[in-house]
Scaffold this active site. Structure first.
Site, PDB file in Angstrom:
ATOM      1  N   TYR A   1       0.837  -1.195   0.000  1.00  8.06           N
ATOM      2  CA  TYR A   1       0.000   0.000   0.000  1.00  8.06           C
ATOM      3  C   TYR A   1       0.877   1.252   0.000  1.00  8.06           C
ATOM      4  O   TYR A   1       1.612   1.510   0.963  1.00  8.06           O
ATOM      5  CB  TYR A   1      -0.919   0.039   1.222  1.00  8.06           C
ATOM      6  CG  TYR A   1      -1.876  -1.130   1.348  1.00  8.06           C
ATOM      7  CD1 TYR A   1      -2.206  -1.931   0.264  1.00  8.06           C
ATOM      8  CD2 TYR A   1      -2.473  -1.424   2.569  1.00  8.06           C
ATOM      9  CE1 TYR A   1      -3.081  -2.999   0.395  1.00  8.06           C
ATOM     10  CE2 TYR A   1      -3.353  -2.485   2.710  1.00  8.06           C
ATOM     11  CZ  TYR A   1      -3.658  -3.269   1.621  1.00  8.06           C
ATOM     12  OH  TYR A   1      -4.531  -4.328   1.756  1.00  8.06           O
TER      13      TYR A   1
ATOM     14  N   PRO B   1     -15.749  -4.502   3.166  1.00  7.46           N
ATOM     15  CA  PRO B   1     -17.062  -4.853   3.725  1.00  7.46           C
ATOM     16  C   PRO B   1     -18.183  -3.930   3.252  1.00  7.46           C
ATOM     17  O   PRO B   1     -19.361  -4.277   3.384  1.00  7.46           O
ATOM     18  CB  PRO B   1     -16.837  -4.715   5.234  1.00  7.46           C
ATOM     19  CG  PRO B   1     -15.763  -3.683   5.358  1.00  7.46           C
ATOM     20  CD  PRO B   1     -14.850  -3.955   4.199  1.00  7.46           C
ATOM     21  N   LEU B   2     -17.808  -2.782   2.675  1.00  2.00           N
ATOM     22  CA  LEU B   2     -18.807  -1.863   2.126  1.00  2.00           C
ATOM     23  C   LEU B   2     -18.745  -1.829   0.605  1.00  2.00           C
ATOM     24  O   LEU B   2     -19.230  -0.891  -0.028  1.00  2.00           O
ATOM     25  CB  LEU B   2     -18.612  -0.458   2.705  1.00  2.00           C
ATOM     26  CG  LEU B   2     -18.714  -0.352   4.226  1.00  2.00           C
ATOM     27  CD1 LEU B   2     -18.486   1.081   4.686  1.00  2.00           C
ATOM     28  CD2 LEU B   2     -20.063  -0.867   4.728  1.00  2.00           C
TER      29      LEU B   2
ATOM     30  N   ARG C   1     -16.257  -1.308  -1.534  1.00  2.00           N
ATOM     31  CA  ARG C   1     -15.549  -0.101  -1.980  1.00  2.00           C
ATOM     32  C   ARG C   1     -16.434   1.147  -1.890  1.00  2.00           C
ATOM     33  O   ARG C   1     -16.354   2.051  -2.721  1.00  2.00           O
ATOM     34  CB  ARG C   1     -15.003  -0.271  -3.394  1.00  2.00           C
ATOM     35  CG  ARG C   1     -14.007  -1.410  -3.540  1.00  2.00           C
ATOM     36  CD  ARG C   1     -13.194  -1.297  -4.814  1.00  2.00           C
ATOM     37  NE  ARG C   1     -12.416  -2.499  -5.085  1.00  2.00           N
ATOM     38  CZ  ARG C   1     -11.263  -2.819  -4.500  1.00  2.00           C
ATOM     39  NH1 ARG C   1     -10.749  -2.014  -3.605  1.00  2.00           N
ATOM     40  NH2 ARG C   1     -10.618  -3.936  -4.822  1.00  2.00           N
ATOM     41  N   GLY C   2     -17.280   1.182  -0.871  1.00  2.00           N
ATOM     42  CA  GLY C   2     -18.137   2.341  -0.637  1.00  2.00           C
ATOM     43  C   GLY C   2     -19.498   2.255  -1.279  1.00  2.00           C
ATOM     44  O   GLY C   2     -20.378   3.081  -0.991  1.00  2.00           O
TER      45      GLY C   2
ATOM     46  N   HIS D   1       0.084 -11.972   1.613  1.00  2.00           N
ATOM     47  CA  HIS D   1      -0.926 -11.176   0.916  1.00  2.00           C
ATOM     48  C   HIS D   1      -1.493 -11.910  -0.292  1.00  2.00           C
ATOM     49  O   HIS D   1      -2.708 -11.964  -0.506  1.00  2.00           O
ATOM     50  CB  HIS D   1      -0.301  -9.851   0.470  1.00  2.00           C
ATOM     51  CG  HIS D   1      -1.293  -8.774   0.196  1.00  2.00           C
ATOM     52  ND1 HIS D   1      -0.971  -7.440   0.191  1.00  2.00           N
ATOM     53  CD2 HIS D   1      -2.613  -8.807  -0.093  1.00  2.00           C
ATOM     54  CE1 HIS D   1      -2.031  -6.713  -0.072  1.00  2.00           C
ATOM     55  NE2 HIS D   1      -3.044  -7.521  -0.260  1.00  2.00           N
TER      56      HIS D   1
ATOM     57  N   SER E   1     -22.246   2.203   1.114  1.00  2.00           N
ATOM     58  CA  SER E   1     -22.349   3.347   2.030  1.00  2.00           C
ATOM     59  C   SER E   1     -23.555   4.222   1.729  1.00  2.00           C
ATOM     60  O   SER E   1     -23.994   5.002   2.578  1.00  2.00           O
ATOM     61  CB  SER E   1     -21.082   4.211   1.940  1.00  2.00           C
ATOM     62  OG  SER E   1     -21.026   4.892   0.696  1.00  2.00           O
TER      63      SER E   1
END
Length: 323
Positions: free
Chosen positions: A56, A206-207, A209-210, A126, A213
């Site tokens: 990252y 868990p969202l 990638r938004g 990873h 939301s």
């Protein structure tokens, strides 16, 4: 913040963690000061599992987490990081994958230096190296545990058979993969294996990638450096359909005085009881207000009617989150 134990011998962590990836890359321009404030607010709220990786930001994300840890309270945080993908520090392009026994301790030492700590609480492979048997990689990681540099071993992006083979060499504490209301493919094989072997499941994205939301519309656009511009769930042909599925999530959220994101996280938290293993979502954000929203998910108790309404959604989602 409630706590949950990762595996039989694993650490106790908050039931919702923090994904730090977007603080350095992948979702547009990052704000260092805001990211540090987000980590501080997370700790104040009792969020203890911080997730990063050496890839990252090509090391920048570990340095950022290390900067936060240097401010104090290291023992309060369960630091998780990963190794495997090797990137060019100048071009940031992917050079390949490495998980050979010679490279594993090198990667660990580099992560320890960037994080400014003497141990990694949860060290993940990873992505598996196709040239190296998983048993050899895990053997090298086990030696890091013996040396005191790593406390627990995790796996990311591996299949059920690979998880079994790895666990036979050294106990695996957690598997990290994508799991959400919109992505449920692992429930057929990986989740049962984790439950059988006593391995926790740390749910990334868990969202979605938004998408879950509720912050986006079919007309939303993404700037340079935001991978969602290349993700098919957000494409012109799929976005309107997928956003239409949020009507069900919004309905459940309204009934609980909550947000769609909180309902999506509460659904994942409920998977612990549904599947008989520890499930910890790690939503990523670099905003303190969204940390507060995510933490609020822990107070929501979904009903059986809620679950019946939410469960069919994944089968109707168009596109994937891959980029």
């Amino acid at each position: 913040m409630d706590r949950i134990t990762l595996a039989a011998s694993g650490p106790e962590v908050s039931v919702v963690g923090l994904g730090c990836m977007g603080m350095s890359e992948f979702y547009g321009q990052a704000d260092r000061d805001q990211s540090l404030a987000t980590m501080a607010r997370a700790r104040e709220l009792g969020i203890t599992l911080f997730d990063t990786a050496d890839t990252y930001g090509v090391g920048d994300n570990e340095r950022l987490v290390g900067e936060f840890l240097a401010r104090g309270g290291r023992d309060e945080i369960v630091v998780a990081t990963k190794f495997g993908p090797v990137r060019d520090p100048k071009t940031r392009g992917l050079l390949g994958l490495r998980a050979d026994p010679e490279y594993v301790p090198q990667a660990c030492d580099a992560s320890l230096k960037r994080l400014g700590t003497d141990h990694i609480d949860l060290y993940y492979l990873h992505v598996p190296d196709p040239k190296v048997p998983i048993e050899e990689t895990i053997g090298a990681m086990a030696r890091l545990v013996e040396a005191g540099k790593v406390r627990q071993i995790g796996l990311s992006n591996l299949g059920a058979d690979q998880i079994r083979a790895a666990h036979a060499v050294h106990p695996i504490t957690a598997v990290q993969k994508e799991w959400s209301l919109f992505t449920r493919g692992d429930e057929a094989d990986v989740v049962p294996v984790c439950a059988e072997l006593g391995i926790a499941y740390v749910a990334n994205c868990p969202l979605s990638r938004g998408l879950l939301s509720g912050a986006y519309t079919a007309d939303s656009t993404f700037g340079e450096g935001d991978i969602r511009g290349r993700v098919s769930r957000f494409s012109a042909e799929n976005a309107e359909h997928n956003l239409g599925l949020l009507k069900v999530v919004r309905s459940v959220a309204d009934a609980h005085g909550a947000t769609p994101a909180q309902v999506a996280l509460a659904w994942l938290i409920s998977r612990t009881a549904a599947h008989g293993l520890s499930v910890v979502p790690i939503p990523g954000t670099s905003r303190p207000d969204l940390i507060e929203e995510n933490a609020g998910a822990t107070s929501i108790q979904l009903t059986e009617d809620d679950l019946r309404a939410l469960d069919p959604l994944a089968a109707e989602v168009a596109g994937t989150n891959q980029h």
